[in-house]
Design a protein around this motif. Structure first.
Motif, mmCIF file in Angstrom:
data_model
loop_
_atom_site.group_PDB
_atom_site.id
_atom_site.type_symbol
_atom_site.label_atom_id
_atom_site.label_comp_id
_atom_site.label_asym_id
_atom_site.label_seq_id
_atom_site.Cartn_x
_atom_site.Cartn_y
_atom_site.Cartn_z
ATOM 1 N N VAL A 1 -5.845 -1.616 -5.784
ATOM 2 C CA VAL A 1 -7.396 -1.373 -6.658
ATOM 3 C C VAL A 1 -8.327 -0.986 -5.442
ATOM 4 C CG1 VAL A 1 -8.685 -1.846 -8.333
ATOM 5 C CG2 VAL A 1 -6.081 -2.435 -8.426
ATOM 6 N N ASP A 2 -8.501 0.265 -5.222
ATOM 7 C CA ASP A 2 -9.571 0.492 -4.391
ATOM 8 C C ASP A 2 -10.931 0.753 -5.134
ATOM 9 O OD1 ASP A 2 -11.417 1.754 -2.386
ATOM 10 O OD2 ASP A 2 -10.058 2.945 -1.651
ATOM 11 N N PHE A 3 -11.769 -0.141 -5.198
ATOM 12 C CA PHE A 3 -13.108 -0.110 -6.031
ATOM 13 C C PHE A 3 -13.893 0.984 -5.821
ATOM 14 C CE2 PHE A 3 -11.237 -4.087 -7.072
ATOM 15 C CZ PHE A 3 -11.356 -4.202 -8.639
ATOM 16 N N SER A 4 -13.891 1.307 -4.435
ATOM 17 C CA SER A 4 -14.769 2.377 -3.801
ATOM 18 C C SER A 4 -14.382 3.649 -4.389
ATOM 19 C CB SER A 4 -14.728 2.403 -2.340
ATOM 20 O OG SER A 4 -13.508 3.003 -1.813
ATOM 21 N N VAL A 5 -13.029 4.014 -4.745
ATOM 22 C CA VAL A 5 -12.688 5.185 -5.324
ATOM 23 C C VAL A 5 -13.085 5.388 -6.765
ATOM 24 C CG1 VAL A 5 -10.535 6.786 -5.954
ATOM 25 C CG2 VAL A 5 -10.828 5.521 -3.644
ATOM 26 N N ILE A 6 -13.201 3.856 -7.601
ATOM 27 C CA ILE A 6 -13.188 4.190 -8.939
ATOM 28 C C ILE A 6 -14.723 4.072 -9.429
ATOM 29 C CG2 ILE A 6 -12.686 3.028 -11.041
ATOM 30 C CD1 ILE A 6 -10.162 1.913 -9.317
ATOM 31 N N ASP A 7 -15.357 5.320 -9.985
ATOM 32 C CA ASP A 7 -16.687 5.350 -10.397
ATOM 33 C C ASP A 7 -17.028 4.615 -11.564
ATOM 34 O OD1 ASP A 7 -17.433 7.636 -8.432
ATOM 35 O OD2 ASP A 7 -15.782 8.385 -9.496
ATOM 36 N N HIS A 8 -16.069 4.177 -12.441
ATOM 37 C CA HIS A 8 -16.540 3.542 -13.613
ATOM 38 C C HIS A 8 -14.988 2.816 -14.249
ATOM 39 C CE1 HIS A 8 -18.146 2.468 -17.525
ATOM 40 N NE2 HIS A 8 -17.243 3.467 -18.161
ATOM 41 N N PHE A 9 -15.212 1.659 -14.935
ATOM 42 C CA PHE A 9 -14.123 1.127 -15.696
ATOM 43 C C PHE A 9 -14.692 1.060 -17.147
ATOM 44 C CE2 PHE A 9 -12.426 -0.584 -11.715
ATOM 45 C CZ PHE A 9 -10.978 -0.643 -12.159
ATOM 46 N N THR B 1 -2.274 4.278 -8.529
ATOM 47 C CA THR B 1 -2.174 5.554 -9.009
ATOM 48 C C THR B 1 -3.660 6.211 -8.906
ATOM 49 O OG1 THR B 1 -0.469 5.358 -10.866
ATOM 50 C CG2 THR B 1 -1.962 7.299 -11.116
ATOM 51 N N ILE B 2 -4.659 5.601 -9.380
ATOM 52 C CA ILE B 2 -5.874 6.010 -9.444
ATOM 53 C C ILE B 2 -6.676 5.977 -7.957
ATOM 54 C CG2 ILE B 2 -7.346 3.714 -10.020
ATOM 55 C CD1 ILE B 2 -9.069 5.401 -11.826
ATOM 56 N N SER B 3 -6.157 5.093 -7.307
ATOM 57 C CA SER B 3 -6.806 4.740 -5.682
ATOM 58 C C SER B 3 -6.063 5.876 -4.982
ATOM 59 C CB SER B 3 -6.284 3.294 -5.301
ATOM 60 O OG SER B 3 -6.857 2.499 -6.234
ATOM 61 N N GLY B 4 -4.794 6.276 -5.191
ATOM 62 C CA GLY B 4 -4.139 7.108 -4.374
ATOM 63 C C GLY B 4 -4.521 8.525 -4.733
ATOM 64 N N ALA B 5 -4.339 8.858 -5.792
ATOM 65 C CA ALA B 5 -4.729 10.327 -6.238
ATOM 66 C C ALA B 5 -6.284 10.582 -6.288
ATOM 67 C CB ALA B 5 -4.126 10.546 -7.720
ATOM 68 N N LEU C 1 0.747 -1.055 0.118
ATOM 69 C CA LEU C 1 -0.041 0.022 -0.076
ATOM 70 C C LEU C 1 0.806 1.408 -0.233
ATOM 71 C CD1 LEU C 1 -2.808 -0.778 2.349
ATOM 72 C CD2 LEU C 1 -2.881 -1.153 -0.081
ATOM 73 N N SER C 2 2.163 1.274 0.055
ATOM 74 C CA SER C 2 2.920 2.326 -0.267
ATOM 75 C C SER C 2 2.749 2.789 -1.581
ATOM 76 C CB SER C 2 4.467 2.005 -0.061
ATOM 77 O OG SER C 2 4.544 1.487 1.420
ATOM 78 N N LYS D 1 -15.057 12.917 -10.249
ATOM 79 C CA LYS D 1 -15.479 11.347 -10.803
ATOM 80 C C LYS D 1 -13.734 10.793 -11.223
ATOM 81 C CE LYS D 1 -19.770 11.420 -10.625
ATOM 82 N NZ LYS D 1 -20.668 10.917 -9.548
ATOM 83 N N CYS D 2 -13.829 9.607 -11.032
ATOM 84 C CA CYS D 2 -12.421 8.778 -11.294
ATOM 85 C C CYS D 2 -12.856 7.706 -12.050
ATOM 86 C CB CYS D 2 -12.042 8.348 -9.944
ATOM 87 S SG CYS D 2 -11.125 9.438 -8.996
ATOM 88 N N TRP D 3 -12.447 7.696 -13.289
ATOM 89 C CA TRP D 3 -12.805 6.457 -14.487
ATOM 90 C C TRP D 3 -11.408 5.970 -14.662
ATOM 91 C CZ3 TRP D 3 -15.141 10.376 -18.452
ATOM 92 C CH2 TRP D 3 -16.580 10.473 -17.996
ATOM 93 N N GLY D 4 -11.446 4.623 -14.173
ATOM 94 C CA GLY D 4 -10.369 3.830 -14.581
ATOM 95 C C GLY D 4 -10.532 2.932 -16.301
ATOM 96 N N ILE D 5 -9.250 3.018 -16.719
ATOM 97 C CA ILE D 5 -9.099 2.320 -18.033
ATOM 98 C C ILE D 5 -8.619 0.891 -17.991
ATOM 99 C CG2 ILE D 5 -8.311 2.641 -20.428
ATOM 100 C CD1 ILE D 5 -10.270 4.761 -19.823
ATOM 101 N N ASP D 6 -9.562 0.037 -18.381
ATOM 102 C CA ASP D 6 -9.343 -1.346 -18.408
ATOM 103 C C ASP D 6 -9.094 -2.001 -19.754
ATOM 104 O OD1 ASP D 6 -8.890 -4.179 -17.208
ATOM 105 O OD2 ASP D 6 -10.943 -4.255 -16.698
ATOM 106 N N THR D 7 -8.692 -3.263 -19.760
ATOM 107 C CA THR D 7 -8.305 -3.929 -21.135
ATOM 108 C C THR D 7 -9.227 -5.100 -21.243
ATOM 109 O OG1 THR D 7 -6.471 -4.530 -22.735
ATOM 110 C CG2 THR D 7 -6.307 -5.003 -20.543
#
Length: 453
Positions: free
Chosen positions: A242-250, A184-188, A150-151, A200-206
Protein backbone atom coordinates in the motif's frame (compact mmCIF):
# COMPACT_ATOMS: atom_id res chain seq x y z
CA UNK A 1 -2.79 -18.61 -33.03
CA UNK A 2 -2.73 -20.51 -29.75
CA UNK A 3 -1.24 -20.12 -26.28
CA UNK A 4 1.39 -22.49 -24.92
CA UNK A 5 -0.39 -22.72 -21.55
CA UNK A 6 -3.19 -21.04 -19.63
CA UNK A 7 -0.79 -18.62 -17.91
CA UNK A 8 -0.22 -16.81 -21.19
CA UNK A 9 -3.88 -15.73 -21.20
CA UNK A 10 -3.47 -13.58 -18.08
CA UNK A 11 -4.04 -9.86 -18.66
CA UNK A 12 -5.36 -7.75 -21.55
CA UNK A 13 -8.77 -7.65 -19.87
CA UNK A 14 -11.58 -5.61 -21.43
CA UNK A 15 -12.73 -2.14 -20.45
CA UNK A 16 -16.54 -1.84 -20.45
CA UNK A 17 -18.66 1.28 -20.12
CA UNK A 18 -21.15 1.26 -17.24
CA UNK A 19 -24.53 2.80 -18.06
CA UNK A 20 -27.45 2.20 -15.72
CA UNK A 21 -25.74 1.76 -12.37
CA UNK A 22 -23.75 4.99 -12.73
CA UNK A 23 -26.45 7.12 -14.36
CA UNK A 24 -26.25 9.56 -11.41
CA UNK A 25 -22.54 10.11 -12.10
CA UNK A 26 -21.76 12.92 -14.56
CA UNK A 27 -18.47 11.33 -15.63
CA UNK A 28 -17.99 8.45 -18.05
CA UNK A 29 -17.33 5.33 -15.98
CA UNK A 30 -15.48 2.32 -17.42
CA UNK A 31 -15.02 -1.00 -15.62
CA UNK A 32 -11.86 -3.07 -16.09
CA UNK A 33 -13.31 -6.60 -16.13
CA UNK A 34 -10.61 -8.69 -14.46
CA UNK A 35 -12.91 -11.73 -14.34
CA UNK A 36 -11.71 -12.70 -17.82
CA UNK A 37 -8.38 -13.83 -16.34
CA UNK A 38 -8.14 -17.65 -16.09
CA UNK A 39 -8.65 -17.55 -12.31
CA UNK A 40 -11.46 -14.99 -12.71
CA UNK A 41 -9.65 -12.28 -10.77
CA UNK A 42 -6.98 -9.60 -11.03
CA UNK A 43 -4.87 -11.57 -8.57
CA UNK A 44 -3.73 -13.88 -11.38
CA UNK A 45 -1.43 -11.07 -12.53
CA UNK A 46 0.51 -10.68 -9.31
CA UNK A 47 0.38 -14.38 -8.39
CA UNK A 48 2.29 -15.31 -11.54
CA UNK A 49 4.64 -12.35 -11.13
CA UNK A 50 5.51 -13.39 -7.56
CA UNK A 51 6.26 -16.94 -8.70
CA UNK A 52 8.37 -15.84 -11.68
CA UNK A 53 10.38 -13.45 -9.52
CA UNK A 54 10.83 -16.08 -6.78
CA UNK A 55 12.08 -18.60 -9.34
CA UNK A 56 14.54 -16.09 -10.79
CA UNK A 57 15.82 -15.20 -7.30
CA UNK A 58 16.20 -18.87 -6.33
CA UNK A 59 13.60 -18.68 -3.56
CA UNK A 60 11.25 -21.15 -5.24
CA UNK A 61 12.90 -24.32 -6.49
CA UNK A 62 11.56 -27.25 -8.59
CA UNK A 63 9.17 -29.48 -6.61
CA UNK A 64 8.80 -26.82 -3.93
CA UNK A 65 5.77 -25.90 -1.83
CA UNK A 66 4.03 -22.54 -2.18
CA UNK A 67 2.53 -21.27 1.09
CA UNK A 68 0.27 -18.25 1.36
CA UNK A 69 -2.34 -16.59 3.52
CA UNK A 70 -5.14 -15.76 1.10
CA UNK A 71 -8.85 -14.94 1.00
CA UNK A 72 -9.12 -17.03 -2.14
CA UNK A 73 -8.30 -15.02 -5.26
CA UNK A 74 -4.52 -14.87 -4.83
CA UNK A 75 -4.65 -18.52 -3.87
CA UNK A 76 -6.49 -19.28 -7.10
CA UNK A 77 -3.85 -17.49 -9.15
CA UNK A 78 -1.05 -19.27 -7.32
CA UNK A 79 -2.81 -22.64 -7.60
CA UNK A 80 -3.28 -22.30 -11.37
CA UNK A 81 0.37 -21.36 -11.86
CA UNK A 82 1.44 -24.16 -9.52
CA UNK A 83 -0.59 -26.71 -11.50
CA UNK A 84 1.16 -25.66 -14.70
CA UNK A 85 4.63 -25.44 -13.14
CA UNK A 86 4.42 -28.47 -10.83
CA UNK A 87 4.41 -26.97 -7.33
CA UNK A 88 2.49 -28.01 -4.21
CA UNK A 89 0.26 -25.36 -2.58
CA UNK A 90 -0.85 -24.87 1.03
CA UNK A 91 -3.12 -21.92 1.75
CA UNK A 92 -4.30 -20.46 5.04
CA UNK A 93 -7.46 -18.38 5.02
CA UNK A 94 -10.13 -17.00 7.34
CA UNK A 95 -13.50 -18.40 8.34
CA UNK A 96 -15.31 -15.30 7.01
CA UNK A 97 -14.54 -16.23 3.42
CA UNK A 98 -17.14 -17.96 1.28
CA UNK A 99 -17.15 -21.76 0.98
CA UNK A 100 -17.04 -21.42 -2.81
CA UNK A 101 -13.55 -19.94 -2.52
CA UNK A 102 -12.28 -22.89 -0.49
CA UNK A 103 -13.82 -25.39 -2.90
CA UNK A 104 -12.29 -23.65 -5.90
CA UNK A 105 -8.80 -23.75 -4.37
CA UNK A 106 -9.13 -27.44 -3.54
CA UNK A 107 -10.23 -28.15 -7.12
CA UNK A 108 -6.69 -27.24 -8.21
CA UNK A 109 -5.16 -29.59 -5.64
CA UNK A 110 -4.37 -26.98 -3.01
CA UNK A 111 -4.56 -27.74 0.70
CA UNK A 112 -6.66 -25.16 2.57
CA UNK A 113 -6.37 -24.43 6.30
CA UNK A 114 -9.21 -22.28 7.69
CA UNK A 115 -8.25 -19.96 10.59
CA UNK A 116 -10.34 -17.64 12.82
CA UNK A 117 -10.98 -14.10 11.54
CA UNK A 118 -11.40 -12.23 14.80
CA UNK A 119 -7.81 -12.48 16.10
CA UNK A 120 -4.83 -10.12 15.95
CA UNK A 121 -2.42 -10.63 13.00
CA UNK A 122 0.34 -11.63 15.43
CA UNK A 123 -1.89 -14.19 17.16
CA UNK A 124 -0.48 -17.70 16.47
CA UNK A 125 -3.96 -18.74 15.24
CA UNK A 126 -4.21 -16.00 12.60
CA UNK A 127 -3.89 -17.01 8.99
CA UNK A 128 -0.80 -14.80 8.69
CA UNK A 129 0.93 -16.54 11.60
CA UNK A 130 -0.04 -20.06 10.54
CA UNK A 131 1.36 -19.45 7.05
CA UNK A 132 4.64 -18.16 8.51
CA UNK A 133 4.93 -21.19 10.79
CA UNK A 134 4.34 -23.61 7.93
CA UNK A 135 7.07 -21.97 5.85
CA UNK A 136 9.55 -22.62 8.66
CA UNK A 137 8.41 -26.22 9.18
CA UNK A 138 8.11 -27.46 5.59
CA UNK A 139 11.37 -28.07 3.67
CA UNK A 140 11.80 -26.45 0.25
CA UNK A 141 8.86 -24.10 0.82
CA UNK A 142 8.32 -20.47 -0.11
CA UNK A 143 5.78 -18.03 1.32
CA UNK A 144 4.45 -15.72 -1.38
CA UNK A 145 3.46 -12.99 1.13
CA UNK A 146 1.20 -11.00 -1.19
CA UNK A 147 0.92 -8.16 1.33
CA UNK A 148 4.62 -7.30 1.52
CA UNK A 149 5.98 -8.90 -1.66
CA UNK A 150 6.50 -5.94 -4.00
CA UNK A 151 6.14 -8.21 -7.04
CA UNK A 152 2.45 -7.59 -6.39
CA UNK A 153 2.80 -3.88 -7.13
CA UNK A 154 5.25 -4.62 -9.95
CA UNK A 155 2.72 -6.78 -11.82
CA UNK A 156 0.16 -3.99 -11.84
CA UNK A 157 2.75 -1.33 -12.70
CA UNK A 158 3.93 -3.35 -15.70
CA UNK A 159 0.54 -4.72 -16.82
CA UNK A 160 -2.65 -3.16 -15.43
CA UNK A 161 -1.51 0.46 -15.58
CA UNK A 162 -0.25 0.34 -19.19
CA UNK A 163 -3.39 -1.50 -20.32
CA UNK A 164 -5.65 1.18 -18.83
CA UNK A 165 -3.57 3.99 -20.32
CA UNK A 166 -3.69 2.46 -23.79
CA UNK A 167 -7.38 1.45 -23.62
CA UNK A 168 -8.44 4.99 -22.61
CA UNK A 169 -5.97 6.58 -25.06
CA UNK A 170 -4.53 8.47 -22.10
CA UNK A 171 -7.84 10.16 -21.29
CA UNK A 172 -8.34 8.59 -17.84
CA UNK A 173 -8.79 11.17 -15.06
CA UNK A 174 -9.65 8.93 -12.08
CA UNK A 175 -8.75 5.38 -11.02
CA UNK A 176 -11.02 3.85 -8.37
CA UNK A 177 -9.84 0.61 -6.73
CA UNK A 178 -10.70 -1.47 -3.69
CA UNK A 179 -7.64 -1.63 -1.44
CA UNK A 180 -6.65 -4.86 0.29
CA UNK A 181 -3.02 -5.81 -0.31
CA UNK A 182 -2.65 -2.48 -2.13
CA UNK A 183 -0.77 -3.84 -5.11
CA UNK A 184 -3.38 -2.96 -7.73
CA UNK A 185 -3.88 0.70 -6.87
CA UNK A 186 -0.22 1.28 -5.99
CA UNK A 187 1.16 -0.33 -9.16
CA UNK A 188 -1.41 0.80 -11.71
CA UNK A 189 -1.77 4.17 -10.00
CA UNK A 190 1.97 4.87 -9.99
CA UNK A 191 2.24 4.07 -13.70
CA UNK A 192 -0.72 6.29 -14.57
CA UNK A 193 0.54 9.20 -12.47
CA UNK A 194 3.91 8.97 -14.20
CA UNK A 195 2.02 9.41 -17.47
CA UNK A 196 -0.19 12.19 -16.09
CA UNK A 197 0.36 13.52 -12.53
CA UNK A 198 -3.16 15.00 -12.52
CA UNK A 199 -4.83 11.58 -12.49
CA UNK A 200 -6.57 10.95 -9.17
CA UNK A 201 -6.38 7.56 -7.44
CA UNK A 202 -9.23 6.83 -5.06
CA UNK A 203 -9.05 3.83 -2.76
CA UNK A 204 -12.17 2.11 -1.45
CA UNK A 205 -11.94 1.03 2.19
CA UNK A 206 -14.40 -0.63 4.57
CA UNK A 207 -15.49 0.12 8.12
CA UNK A 208 -13.31 -1.95 10.44
CA UNK A 209 -10.17 -1.24 8.41
CA UNK A 210 -7.29 1.11 9.24
CA UNK A 211 -6.45 2.56 5.82
CA UNK A 212 -8.56 5.72 5.68
CA UNK A 213 -7.60 7.12 9.07
CA UNK A 214 -3.93 6.29 8.56
CA UNK A 215 -3.91 8.11 5.20
CA UNK A 216 -5.58 11.20 6.68
CA UNK A 217 -3.77 11.41 10.03
CA UNK A 218 -0.69 9.19 9.87
CA UNK A 219 -2.00 7.44 12.97
CA UNK A 220 -2.42 3.66 13.10
CA UNK A 221 -5.51 3.47 15.31
CA UNK A 222 -6.36 0.02 16.66
CA UNK A 223 -9.74 1.37 17.71
CA UNK A 224 -10.61 1.48 14.01
CA UNK A 225 -10.30 -2.29 13.81
CA UNK A 226 -13.35 -4.51 14.20
CA UNK A 227 -14.84 -7.44 12.26
CA UNK A 228 -16.50 -6.71 8.93
CA UNK A 229 -18.21 -8.77 6.24
CA UNK A 230 -16.99 -7.18 3.01
CA UNK A 231 -14.41 -9.40 1.32
CA UNK A 232 -11.27 -8.46 -0.56
CA UNK A 233 -10.70 -4.94 0.78
CA UNK A 234 -9.55 -3.34 4.02
CA UNK A 235 -6.97 -4.58 6.50
CA UNK A 236 -6.07 -4.44 10.18
CA UNK A 237 -2.38 -3.77 9.43
CA UNK A 238 -0.37 -1.82 6.83
CA UNK A 239 0.87 -3.99 3.94
CA UNK A 240 4.07 -2.79 2.29
CA UNK A 241 2.29 -2.86 -1.07
CA UNK A 242 0.00 0.00 0.00
CA UNK A 243 1.76 3.11 -1.28
CA UNK A 244 -0.15 5.90 0.46
CA UNK A 245 1.67 8.53 -1.65
CA UNK A 246 -0.08 7.19 -4.76
CA UNK A 247 -3.56 7.13 -3.20
CA UNK A 248 -5.20 10.55 -3.11
CA UNK A 249 -8.25 9.64 -1.04
CA UNK A 250 -9.85 6.72 0.78
CA UNK A 251 -13.63 6.31 0.85
CA UNK A 252 -15.25 3.93 3.34
CA UNK A 253 -18.28 1.84 2.38
CA UNK A 254 -20.56 -0.12 4.71
CA UNK A 255 -20.96 -3.90 4.48
CA UNK A 256 -24.63 -3.46 3.59
CA UNK A 257 -24.03 -0.97 0.78
CA UNK A 258 -21.25 -3.11 -0.67
CA UNK A 259 -23.36 -6.28 -0.58
CA UNK A 260 -26.47 -4.75 -2.12
CA UNK A 261 -24.52 -2.87 -4.81
CA UNK A 262 -22.78 -6.12 -5.78
CA UNK A 263 -26.18 -7.48 -6.74
CA UNK A 264 -27.15 -4.27 -8.54
CA UNK A 265 -24.17 -4.58 -10.88
CA UNK A 266 -25.47 -7.93 -12.10
CA UNK A 267 -29.08 -6.74 -12.32
CA UNK A 268 -28.40 -3.48 -14.14
CA UNK A 269 -25.23 -4.09 -16.13
CA UNK A 270 -25.28 -7.85 -16.68
CA UNK A 271 -21.81 -8.14 -15.13
CA UNK A 272 -21.41 -10.91 -12.57
CA UNK A 273 -18.85 -9.29 -10.29
CA UNK A 274 -17.66 -9.91 -6.76
CA UNK A 275 -18.17 -8.17 -3.44
CA UNK A 276 -15.35 -5.65 -3.75
CA UNK A 277 -16.83 -4.44 -7.06
CA UNK A 278 -20.03 -3.58 -5.21
CA UNK A 279 -18.00 -1.65 -2.65
CA UNK A 280 -16.21 0.25 -5.41
CA UNK A 281 -19.42 1.36 -7.14
CA UNK A 282 -21.04 2.27 -3.82
CA UNK A 283 -17.98 4.34 -2.95
CA UNK A 284 -17.94 5.99 -6.37
CA UNK A 285 -21.58 7.01 -5.96
CA UNK A 286 -20.72 8.52 -2.56
CA UNK A 287 -18.07 10.67 -4.30
CA UNK A 288 -20.08 11.58 -7.43
CA UNK A 289 -20.19 15.28 -6.50
CA UNK A 290 -16.45 15.49 -7.19
CA UNK A 291 -16.84 14.39 -10.82
CA UNK A 292 -17.73 16.35 -13.97
CA UNK A 293 -18.85 15.55 -17.52
CA UNK A 294 -15.24 15.84 -18.67
CA UNK A 295 -13.95 13.11 -16.36
CA UNK A 296 -13.16 9.55 -17.42
CA UNK A 297 -13.24 7.16 -14.48
CA UNK A 298 -11.85 3.62 -14.53
CA UNK A 299 -13.00 1.22 -11.81
CA UNK A 300 -11.52 -2.24 -11.27
CA UNK A 301 -13.89 -5.18 -11.04
CA UNK A 302 -11.52 -7.48 -9.21
CA UNK A 303 -13.23 -10.87 -9.22
CA UNK A 304 -16.21 -12.98 -10.25
CA UNK A 305 -19.65 -13.36 -8.68
CA UNK A 306 -19.38 -17.14 -8.48
CA UNK A 307 -17.17 -16.65 -5.42
CA UNK A 308 -20.17 -15.20 -3.56
CA UNK A 309 -23.15 -17.38 -4.48
CA UNK A 310 -23.66 -18.38 -0.86
CA UNK A 311 -23.34 -14.81 0.40
CA UNK A 312 -24.08 -11.58 -1.48
CA UNK A 313 -26.09 -13.44 -4.13
CA UNK A 314 -28.11 -15.38 -1.54
CA UNK A 315 -31.24 -13.55 -0.35
CA UNK A 316 -31.58 -15.55 2.87
CA UNK A 317 -27.97 -14.74 3.79
CA UNK A 318 -28.70 -11.05 3.22
CA UNK A 319 -31.90 -11.16 5.30
CA UNK A 320 -30.14 -12.88 8.20
CA UNK A 321 -27.82 -9.85 8.40
CA UNK A 322 -30.61 -7.31 8.00
CA UNK A 323 -29.29 -6.21 4.60
CA UNK A 324 -32.39 -7.09 2.60
CA UNK A 325 -35.97 -6.16 3.35
CA UNK A 326 -38.00 -6.52 0.18
CA UNK A 327 -41.53 -7.29 -0.93
CA UNK A 328 -41.09 -11.04 -1.04
CA UNK A 329 -43.06 -13.10 1.41
CA UNK A 330 -41.27 -14.47 4.46
CA UNK A 331 -42.29 -16.88 7.20
CA UNK A 332 -43.31 -13.85 9.26
CA UNK A 333 -45.64 -12.43 6.60
CA UNK A 334 -47.12 -15.86 5.84
CA UNK A 335 -48.05 -16.28 9.50
CA UNK A 336 -49.40 -12.73 9.64
CA UNK A 337 -51.75 -13.46 6.74
CA UNK A 338 -53.58 -16.17 8.66
CA UNK A 339 -55.33 -16.25 12.00
CA UNK A 340 -53.14 -17.22 14.94
CA UNK A 341 -53.09 -20.99 15.39
CA UNK A 342 -51.60 -22.82 18.31
CA UNK A 343 -49.46 -25.66 17.01
CA UNK A 344 -51.00 -29.03 17.88
CA UNK A 345 -48.59 -31.82 18.80
CA UNK A 346 -48.94 -35.42 19.95
CA UNK A 347 -46.90 -37.44 22.43
CA UNK A 348 -44.71 -40.19 21.01
CA UNK A 349 -46.24 -42.83 23.35
CA UNK A 350 -49.76 -42.27 21.98
CA UNK A 351 -51.14 -44.90 19.64
CA UNK A 352 -51.50 -44.58 15.89
CA UNK A 353 -55.28 -44.79 16.34
CA UNK A 354 -55.16 -41.76 18.65
CA UNK A 355 -53.19 -39.91 16.01
CA UNK A 356 -55.81 -40.80 13.37
CA UNK A 357 -58.59 -39.50 15.61
CA UNK A 358 -56.70 -36.25 16.28
CA UNK A 359 -56.07 -35.64 12.59
CA UNK A 360 -59.72 -36.36 11.80
CA UNK A 361 -61.21 -34.22 14.58
CA UNK A 362 -59.03 -31.19 13.78
CA UNK A 363 -59.19 -31.67 10.01
CA UNK A 364 -55.39 -31.49 9.66
CA UNK A 365 -52.95 -33.72 7.80
CA UNK A 366 -49.80 -33.75 9.95
CA UNK A 367 -48.71 -33.62 13.58
CA UNK A 368 -45.32 -32.91 15.16
CA UNK A 369 -44.45 -35.66 17.65
CA UNK A 370 -43.05 -34.69 21.07
CA UNK A 371 -41.29 -36.47 23.89
CA UNK A 372 -40.40 -34.71 27.15
CA UNK A 373 -41.56 -31.43 25.55
CA UNK A 374 -39.03 -31.84 22.73
CA UNK A 375 -40.03 -32.38 19.11
CA UNK A 376 -38.63 -35.75 18.05
CA UNK A 377 -40.48 -36.47 14.82
CA UNK A 378 -43.68 -36.07 12.83
CA UNK A 379 -46.60 -38.20 11.71
CA UNK A 380 -48.65 -37.47 8.59
CA UNK A 381 -51.63 -38.91 6.73
CA UNK A 382 -49.16 -40.35 4.24
CA UNK A 383 -47.13 -42.09 6.96
CA UNK A 384 -50.27 -43.68 8.44
CA UNK A 385 -51.65 -44.71 5.05
CA UNK A 386 -48.40 -46.44 4.06
CA UNK A 387 -48.23 -48.39 7.31
CA UNK A 388 -51.93 -49.32 7.44
CA UNK A 389 -51.82 -50.67 3.91
CA UNK A 390 -49.12 -53.16 4.93
CA UNK A 391 -50.29 -53.86 8.50
CA UNK A 392 -53.85 -52.90 9.59
CA UNK A 393 -52.96 -53.86 13.18
CA UNK A 394 -50.51 -50.96 13.39
CA UNK A 395 -53.27 -48.77 14.87
CA UNK A 396 -52.54 -50.15 18.33
CA UNK A 397 -48.79 -49.42 18.12
CA UNK A 398 -47.09 -46.37 19.54
CA UNK A 399 -46.59 -43.42 17.20
CA UNK A 400 -42.84 -43.63 17.82
CA UNK A 401 -42.77 -46.84 15.76
CA UNK A 402 -43.87 -45.15 12.53
CA UNK A 403 -42.98 -41.48 12.98
CA UNK A 404 -40.49 -39.89 10.59
CA UNK A 405 -37.93 -37.10 10.94
CA UNK A 406 -39.20 -33.76 12.33
CA UNK A 407 -40.25 -30.96 10.01
CA UNK A 408 -37.45 -28.52 9.13
CA UNK A 409 -37.24 -25.44 11.38
CA UNK A 410 -36.85 -21.94 9.89
CA UNK A 411 -36.82 -18.46 11.38
CA UNK A 412 -39.29 -15.64 10.79
CA UNK A 413 -37.16 -13.95 8.12
CA UNK A 414 -36.80 -17.04 5.92
CA UNK A 415 -38.02 -16.31 2.40
CA UNK A 416 -40.95 -18.04 0.73
CA UNK A 417 -38.49 -19.40 -1.85
CA UNK A 418 -36.49 -21.16 0.85
CA UNK A 419 -39.61 -22.44 2.60
CA UNK A 420 -41.03 -23.80 -0.65
CA UNK A 421 -37.77 -25.61 -1.39
CA UNK A 422 -38.00 -27.38 1.98
CA UNK A 423 -41.55 -28.63 1.40
CA UNK A 424 -41.62 -31.89 -0.53
CA UNK A 425 -42.96 -35.45 -0.31
CA UNK A 426 -41.06 -36.07 2.92
CA UNK A 427 -41.83 -32.69 4.50
CA UNK A 428 -45.34 -31.42 3.94
CA UNK A 429 -44.76 -28.43 6.23
CA UNK A 430 -42.07 -26.45 8.06
CA UNK A 431 -41.93 -25.22 11.63
CA UNK A 432 -41.15 -21.57 12.42
CA UNK A 433 -39.44 -20.38 15.59
CA UNK A 434 -40.69 -16.93 16.63
CA UNK A 435 -39.01 -14.22 18.74
CA UNK A 436 -40.05 -16.02 21.93
CA UNK A 437 -38.66 -19.39 20.73
CA UNK A 438 -42.19 -20.72 20.32
CA UNK A 439 -42.89 -22.90 17.31
CA UNK A 440 -45.63 -22.52 14.73
CA UNK A 441 -46.25 -24.60 11.63
CA UNK A 442 -46.55 -23.48 8.00
CA UNK A 443 -48.23 -25.86 5.58
CA UNK A 444 -48.56 -25.90 1.80
CA UNK A 445 -52.07 -24.47 2.21
CA UNK A 446 -50.71 -21.55 4.27
CA UNK A 447 -48.31 -20.68 1.44
CA UNK A 448 -51.07 -20.93 -1.18
CA UNK A 449 -53.32 -18.75 0.97
CA UNK A 450 -50.59 -16.10 1.52
CA UNK A 451 -49.81 -15.88 -2.20
CA UNK A 452 -53.43 -15.65 -3.28
CA UNK A 453 -54.56 -13.08 -0.71
Amino acid sequence: MWYNNILETIGNTPLVKLNKITKEVKATVLAKIETTNPGNSIKDRMALQMIVDAEREGKLKPGGTIIEGTSGNTGMGLAIAAAVKGYRCIFTTTDKQSKEKFDALRAFGAEVIVCPTNVEPEDPRSYYSVASRLEKEIPNSWKANQYDNLSNTKANYEQTGPEIWEQTEGKITHLVVGVGTGGTISGAGRYLKEKNPNIKCWGIDTYGSVFKKYKETGVFDKNEIYPYITEGIGEDFLPQNVDFSVIDHFEKVTDKDAALMTREIALKEGIFAGNSSGAIIAGLLQMKAHLTENDLVVVIFHDHGTRYLGKMYNEDWLRERGFLKDEKLTARSILNKRAHQKMVTIESDKTVLEAINTLKSLNISQLPVVRNQMIVGKITEGDIFACLFDNPAITSSHISEIMTKPFPVVDLDTSIDKISSLINKENTAVMVEDEFRKLEIITQFDIINAISV
